[in-house]
Design a protein around this motif. Structure first.
Motif, PDB file in Angstrom:
ATOM      1  N   PRO A  43     -15.858 -38.913  67.768  1.00 42.34           N
ATOM      2  CA  PRO A  43     -14.539 -38.890  68.417  1.00 42.34           C
ATOM      3  C   PRO A  43     -13.803 -37.615  68.052  1.00 42.34           C
ATOM      4  CG  PRO A  43     -14.539 -40.377  66.528  1.00 42.34           C
ATOM      5  CD  PRO A  43     -15.959 -39.931  66.713  1.00 42.34           C
ATOM      6  N   GLY A  99      -7.655 -37.057  72.720  1.00 46.33           N
ATOM      7  CA  GLY A  99      -8.823 -37.875  72.455  1.00 46.33           C
ATOM      8  C   GLY A  99     -10.091 -37.236  72.979  1.00 46.33           C
ATOM      9  N   GLN A 121     -14.581 -37.676  73.439  1.00 42.55           N
ATOM     10  CA  GLN A 121     -15.751 -37.874  72.593  1.00 42.55           C
ATOM     11  C   GLN A 121     -16.681 -36.674  72.738  1.00 42.55           C
ATOM     12  OE1 GLN A 121     -15.888 -40.741  70.779  1.00 42.55           O
ATOM     13  NE2 GLN A 121     -14.016 -41.546  71.722  1.00 42.55           N
ATOM     14  N   GLY A 152     -10.408 -37.157  68.297  1.00 39.86           N
ATOM     15  CA  GLY A 152      -9.098 -37.358  67.710  1.00 39.86           C
ATOM     16  C   GLY A 152      -8.047 -36.536  68.438  1.00 39.86           C
TER      17      GLY A 152
END
Length: 319
Positions: free
Chosen positions: A198, A204, A206, A200
């Motif tokens: 991920p 966000g 991935q 973060g």
């Protein structure tokens, strides 16, 4: 997958260079990417859901072999499904090698010790193959072990030693259920390295990080790239993040054919899978006459004796 191994043989280094991508160059997918891919898949399959449920109320299982079958000779695909599978030394060789590679991930073995450990584990754990191995003659066992030792030796000389930080895993089962379970896409990856991460932060996302590898102990097949793209689709639908790449490692050649997974690759896999499922449903429900495509597989096809196109091909395969 991170880190650089040192002291590698040239073939090992070539394999590592093919599958390794620096972290900053790995693609990042938004959190809804797999959700949208699933919706596209289910929308495209909606028209065959009812027929599929009539064929199998538990869910129509789709594997890479099924798709390869319907995009080849459909008549042979249906015939093969009616023939009970029987283990032999050649068909067992790949499974024993895979088990030996799996065991070697956690504990280094000399090739002979690794293969013997794999055989003993399979006898203890696998009812079908285990029974064949347990009942095989001394000559059959020796032939199988010798062939697998040669393959495992070749693998160890051409595939880089797997580091724990790569998070290697073998014989990984994966499934993706679509349309409320009317279809179950299934696969078993011989080997995976790495893992997604991920990102973060407020946006966000991935970052892709897993490489899926098929270990090939036989000759190349034209369907090998498509088989792996299907695995990439299954992985994306089940985990929610596409793999970083897929590859077929041809053990005898000591060479990997690697492909980076992109949104375009997944779209191609989705369209082929949907098309293949439609063909499978039509064939198994009797709504489609199976297509006959003569070629080299006619030599071992169970219905070749009664197949006109097959007999023509067998009479002069070079014509």
């Amino acid at each position: 997958m991170a880190g650089t191994a040192t002291g590698l043989l040239p073939a090992q280094q070539a394999t590592l260079d093919a599958i390794r991508t620096p972290s900053q160059q790995r693609p990042v997918y938004h959190n809804d990417f797999a959700i949208e891919l699933r919706q596209q898949s289910e929308d495209a399959l909606a028209q065959v859901v009812d027929t599929a449920r009539e064929l199998d109320s538990r869910g129509l299982r789709i594997a890479k072999r099924d798709l390869a079958g319907v995009f080849g000779c459909e008549a042979r695909h249906l015939a093969d499904a009616e023939v009970p599978f029987e283990w032999s030394v050649p068909t067992a060789r790949g499974t024993v090698l895979h088990k030996a590679v799996e065991l070697s991930i956690h504990r280094p073995f000399e090739p002979t010790d690794g293969v013997n450990a794999a055989v003993e584990r399979l006898i203890a754990d696998d009812e079908n193959l285990g029974s064949f191995l347990a009942d095989s003659s001394a000559g059959e066992r020796a032939d199988l072990v010798a062939g697998c030792v040669a393959l495992l030796t070749r693998f160890s000389e051409t595939f880089p030693p797997m580091q724990r930080s790569w998070r290697p895993a073998a014989e990984v089962k994966a499934r993706a259920r679509l349309c409320g379970g009317a279809f179950v896409l299934s696969g078993k990856y011989d080997l995976t390295l790495g893992t997604p991460a991920p990102m973060g932060g407020p946006d966000g996302g991935q970052r892709a990080g897993k490489v899926i590898i098929d270990l090939k102990t036989g000759s190349r097949s034209p369907t090998d790239p498509e088989d792996l793209r299907f695995y990439a689709l299954v992985e994306t639908l089940s985990v929610g993040v596409p793999p970083l790449g897929v590859g077929s490692f041809y053990v005898a050649e000591g060479r990997i054919e690697h492909e980076a997974v992109t949104a375009e690759v997944l779209d191609s896999a989705l369209r082929r899978t949907v098309d293949g499922i439609g063909r499978l449903v039509a064939l198994r429900s009797g709504n489609r006459e199976p297509r006959r495509v003569p070629g080299p597989p006619c030599s071992w096809c169970p219905i070749s004796a009664d197949c006109g196109p097959g007999q023509v091909w067998l009479s002069d395969p070079d014509d």
